[in-house]
Design an enzyme around this catalytic site. Structure first.
Site, short mmCIF file in Angstrom:
data_model
loop_
_atom_site.label_atom_id
_atom_site.label_comp_id
_atom_site.label_asym_id
_atom_site.label_seq_id
_atom_site.Cartn_x
_atom_site.Cartn_y
_atom_site.Cartn_z
N CYS A 113 0.82 -1.23 0.00
CA CYS A 113 0.00 0.00 0.00
C CYS A 113 0.85 1.27 0.00
O CYS A 113 0.37 2.34 -0.36
CB CYS A 113 -0.93 0.01 1.20
SG CYS A 113 -1.96 -1.44 1.30
N HIS A 257 -3.65 6.85 3.12
CA HIS A 257 -4.03 5.62 2.44
C HIS A 257 -5.43 5.22 2.87
O HIS A 257 -5.76 5.26 4.06
CB HIS A 257 -3.01 4.52 2.79
CG HIS A 257 -3.43 3.16 2.33
ND1 HIS A 257 -3.86 2.91 1.06
CD2 HIS A 257 -3.51 1.98 3.01
CE1 HIS A 257 -4.17 1.63 0.95
NE2 HIS A 257 -3.98 1.05 2.12
N ASN A 287 -10.14 -0.60 -0.08
CA ASN A 287 -8.68 -0.49 -0.07
C ASN A 287 -8.12 -0.95 -1.42
O ASN A 287 -8.19 -2.14 -1.74
CB ASN A 287 -8.15 -1.37 1.08
CG ASN A 287 -6.64 -1.30 1.22
OD1 ASN A 287 -5.94 -0.78 0.35
ND2 ASN A 287 -6.13 -1.84 2.31
O1 UT7 Z 1 -3.79 -1.46 3.62
C1 UT7 Z 1 -3.07 -1.78 4.76
C2 UT7 Z 1 -3.50 -3.05 5.27
N1 UT7 Z 1 -4.78 -3.20 5.85
C3 UT7 Z 1 -5.29 -2.42 6.81
O2 UT7 Z 1 -4.87 -1.35 7.11
C4 UT7 Z 1 -6.46 -2.98 7.58
C5 UT7 Z 1 -6.22 -2.85 9.05
N2 UT7 Z 1 -7.23 -3.45 9.89
C6 UT7 Z 1 -8.54 -3.10 9.89
O3 UT7 Z 1 -8.95 -2.24 9.12
C7 UT7 Z 1 -9.47 -3.73 10.90
O4 UT7 Z 1 -8.70 -4.42 11.86
C8 UT7 Z 1 -10.52 -4.69 10.25
C9 UT7 Z 1 -11.52 -3.90 9.47
C10 UT7 Z 1 -9.80 -5.69 9.35
C11 UT7 Z 1 -11.26 -5.45 11.36
O5 UT7 Z 1 -11.87 -4.54 12.26
P1 UT7 Z 1 -11.70 -4.75 13.83
O6 UT7 Z 1 -12.52 -3.72 14.49
O7 UT7 Z 1 -10.22 -4.77 14.11
O8 UT7 Z 1 -12.39 -6.15 14.05
P2 UT7 Z 1 -11.76 -7.53 14.57
O9 UT7 Z 1 -10.86 -8.12 13.57
O10 UT7 Z 1 -11.24 -7.33 15.97
O11 UT7 Z 1 -13.08 -8.41 14.66
C12 UT7 Z 1 -14.16 -8.10 15.54
C13 UT7 Z 1 -15.25 -9.12 15.34
C14 UT7 Z 1 -14.76 -10.57 15.36
O12 UT7 Z 1 -15.75 -11.34 15.99
P3 UT7 Z 1 -15.63 -11.76 17.55
O13 UT7 Z 1 -14.35 -12.52 17.64
O14 UT7 Z 1 -15.59 -10.45 18.29
O15 UT7 Z 1 -16.85 -12.54 17.77
C15 UT7 Z 1 -14.67 -10.94 13.92
O16 UT7 Z 1 -14.83 -12.33 13.70
O17 UT7 Z 1 -15.84 -8.94 14.04
C16 UT7 Z 1 -15.85 -10.19 13.34
N3 UT7 Z 1 -15.74 -9.91 11.92
C17 UT7 Z 1 -16.80 -9.66 11.14
N4 UT7 Z 1 -18.11 -9.61 11.41
C18 UT7 Z 1 -18.95 -9.32 10.39
C19 UT7 Z 1 -14.61 -9.82 11.16
N5 UT7 Z 1 -14.92 -9.53 9.90
C20 UT7 Z 1 -16.27 -9.41 9.85
C21 UT7 Z 1 -17.20 -9.12 8.83
N6 UT7 Z 1 -18.50 -9.08 9.16
N7 UT7 Z 1 -16.81 -8.85 7.57
#
Ligand code: UT7
Length: 331
Positions: A113, A257, A287
Site C-alpha cells: 500500500c 491511504h 482499499n
Molecule cells: O492497507 C493496509 C492493510 N490493511 C489495513 O490497514 C487494515 C487494518 N485493519 C482493519 O482495518 C481492521 O482491523 C478490520 C476492518 C480488518 C477489522 O476490524 P476490527 O474492528 O479490528 O475487528 P476484529 O478483527 O477485531 O473483529 C471483531 C469481530 C470478530 O468477531 P468476535 O471474535 O468479536 O466474535 C470478527 O470475527 O468482528 C468479526 N468480523 C466480522 N463480522 C462481520 C470480522 N470480519 C467481519 C465481517 N462481518 N466482515
C-alpha cells in the site's frame, strides 16, 4: 532543475460490489462493514482483465493531462502487489501496451500500500540523476479481487481494484523546488508475517496443497495491522512536516491511504488535522493498495480542489510492513 507533477489520472473498473452483495456471499452485514471500515462499495475487475489494463487506463489519462505521448517516456515505474506475472514486470507489459520506446526504463516496485509514495520518491530521484531523462510515469495499480479469498469475511469486504498514475516532468530551467519536497520512508520486516500471501513464492511454491489450503490469498491480522498503521503513519507524517518546519494547519490536504475510515480518523486526530483537510473516498473504493492515494489526488486535481502553492501530505502503510509520508507543494 525541478521535477513536478505534469499529469495525473486514475481508473476503476465499472463493476461495483456493494456491502449488500457481500451479505449474500459471507456472514457479514452492511452495518458491520460500514461501522468498522467506512466502506460501502468497491470496484471489481472482470476476471480476464489484468492489472496492466487498469494501469493502462490510468496512465493514458495522466499522459493526456500532461500532454505527452508514450514515446516521450523515459521511466515507467509500476507499484503493485498484484502484477500480471511474477515476471516479466507489469511495467514492461505496460510499456508495450502504451507503445513506449525501448529507451524507457521499466520496473515494478513492491511496497504494497505504500508503493506509490515509495515509487514517486524513486522516480523523482531517477529523473534528477539521469541527465537525459525528462518524463517518468509512476503508476500504482492493483487487481486485489484476484488474491482475495471470497469466503473469508475478515478480508474480502476490505479490498477493491483500481489504478492511478502520475506523470513527472523534469524542467532543467526551473530553479524552484520539486513538487515533492520530501519523503519519509520506513519498514519493519519483523512484522512481515502479519499481512501476506503465504504461497507462490520461493518459501512455498505453488502446489496442489497450497491451493487446497487457500495459501494464495491475502491473510491478515487486522487488529495488529490497524495499530501499527496508525502509529507509523502519524509519526512519518510528523517527521515530514518537521523537515520543513510546517504545522498541520498549513496543509491544504492530508491524503491518507484509504484502508479503513477508523484508521484515517485515528491518524488525523493524532496529527490534529481538521475534517476539511482530510480527503476520504474509502467508502466508494475500499482499499485499493498502491492505487489508493493516487485516486484521491486525481479526484482532488480534477475536481479543482487544489491550487499552486498548496501543501499536501500523503501518508500510507502496508504489507512489509512498509510506510511512508510525502510532503508536496503543488505547482
Ligand atoms: O492497507 C493496509 C492493510 N490493511 C489495513 O490497514 C487494515 C487494518 N485493519 C482493519 O482495518 C481492521 O482491523 C478490520 C476492518 C480488518 C477489522 O476490524 P476490527 O474492528 O479490528 O475487528 P476484529 O478483527 O477485531 O473483529 C471483531 C469481530 C470478530 O468477531 P468476535 O471474535 O468479536 O466474535 C470478527 O470475527 O468482528 C468479526 N468480523 C466480522 N463480522 C462481520 C470480522 N470480519 C467481519 C465481517 N462481518 N466482515
Amino acid at each position: 532543475m525541478a521535477v513536478k507533477i505534469a499529469g495525473i489520472g486514475s481508473y476503476v473498473p465499472e463493476k461495483i460490489l456493494t456491502n449488500f452483495d457481500l451479505e449474500k456471499m459471507v456472514d457479514t452485514s452492511d452495518e458491520w462493514i460500514t461501522s468498522r471500515t467506512g466502506i460501502r462499495v468497491r470496484h471489481i475487475s472482470e476476471p480476464e482483465v489484468p492489472t496492466s489494463d487498469l494501469a493502462l487506463n490510468a496512465a493514458k489519462r495522466a499522459m493526456e493531462m500532461a500532454g505527452i505521448t508514450a514515446e516521450q517516456l523515459d521511466i515507467i515505474s509500476v507499484a503493485t502487489i498484484t502484477g500480471d506475472y511474477h515476471f516479466p514486470s507489469t511495467a514492461c507489459v505496460l510499456q508495450d501496451k502504451l507503445g513506449a520506446t525501448s529507451n524507457c526504463a521499466c520496473y515494478d516496485l513492491q511496497a504494497a500500500c505504500s508503493g506509490l509514495i515509495y515509487s514517486n520518491d524513486v522516480a523523482t530521484a531517477m529523473l534528477k540523476h539521469r541527465k537525459h531523462a525528462k518524463y517518468a510515469l509512476v503508476v500504482g495499480a492493483e487487481k486485489l479481487s484476484g488474491v482475495v479469498d471470497w469466503t473469508d469475511r475478515s478480508t474480502c469486504v476490505l479490498f477493491g481494484d483500481g489504478a492511478s498514475a502520475l506523470v513527472l516532468v523534469k524542467d532543467d530551467d526551473d530553479q524552484g523546488d520539486d513538487t515533492l519536497l520530501t519523503t519519509v520512508l520506513g519498514a519493519k520486516g519483523g512484522n512481515a508475517q502479519i499481512l501476506k500471501i503465504p504461497a507462490g513464492g520461493s518459501v512455498l511454491p505453488a502446489s496442489h496443497e497450497t491451493i487446497d489450503n487457500k495459501q494464495h490469498f491475502i491473510q491478515m491480522g487486522g487488529p495488529e495491522v490497524f495499530k501499527l498503521a496508525v502509529t507509523a503513519m502519524a509519526s512519518a507524517s510528523k517527521a515530514a512536516l518537521a523537515e520543513f518546519n510546517l504545522t498541520v494547519d498549513q496543509l491544504r490536504w492530508v491524503i491518507p491511504h484509504q484502508a479503513n475510515k477508523r484508521i484515517i480518523d485515528a491518524v488525523c486526530s493524532r496529527l490534529g488535522a481538521t475534517e476539511e483537510q482530510v480527503y476520504v473516498n474509502v467508502d466508494r473504493y475500499g482499499n485499493t493498495s498502491a492505487a489508493s492515494i493516487g485516486i484521491c489526488l486525481d479526484e482532488i486535481v480534477r475536481g479543482g480542489m487544489i491550487k499552486p502553492g498548496d501543501y499536501v501530505l500523503l501518508t500510507s502503510f502496508g504489507a512489509g510492513m512498509t510506510w511512508g509520508a510525502a510532503l508536496l507543494r503543488w505547482k
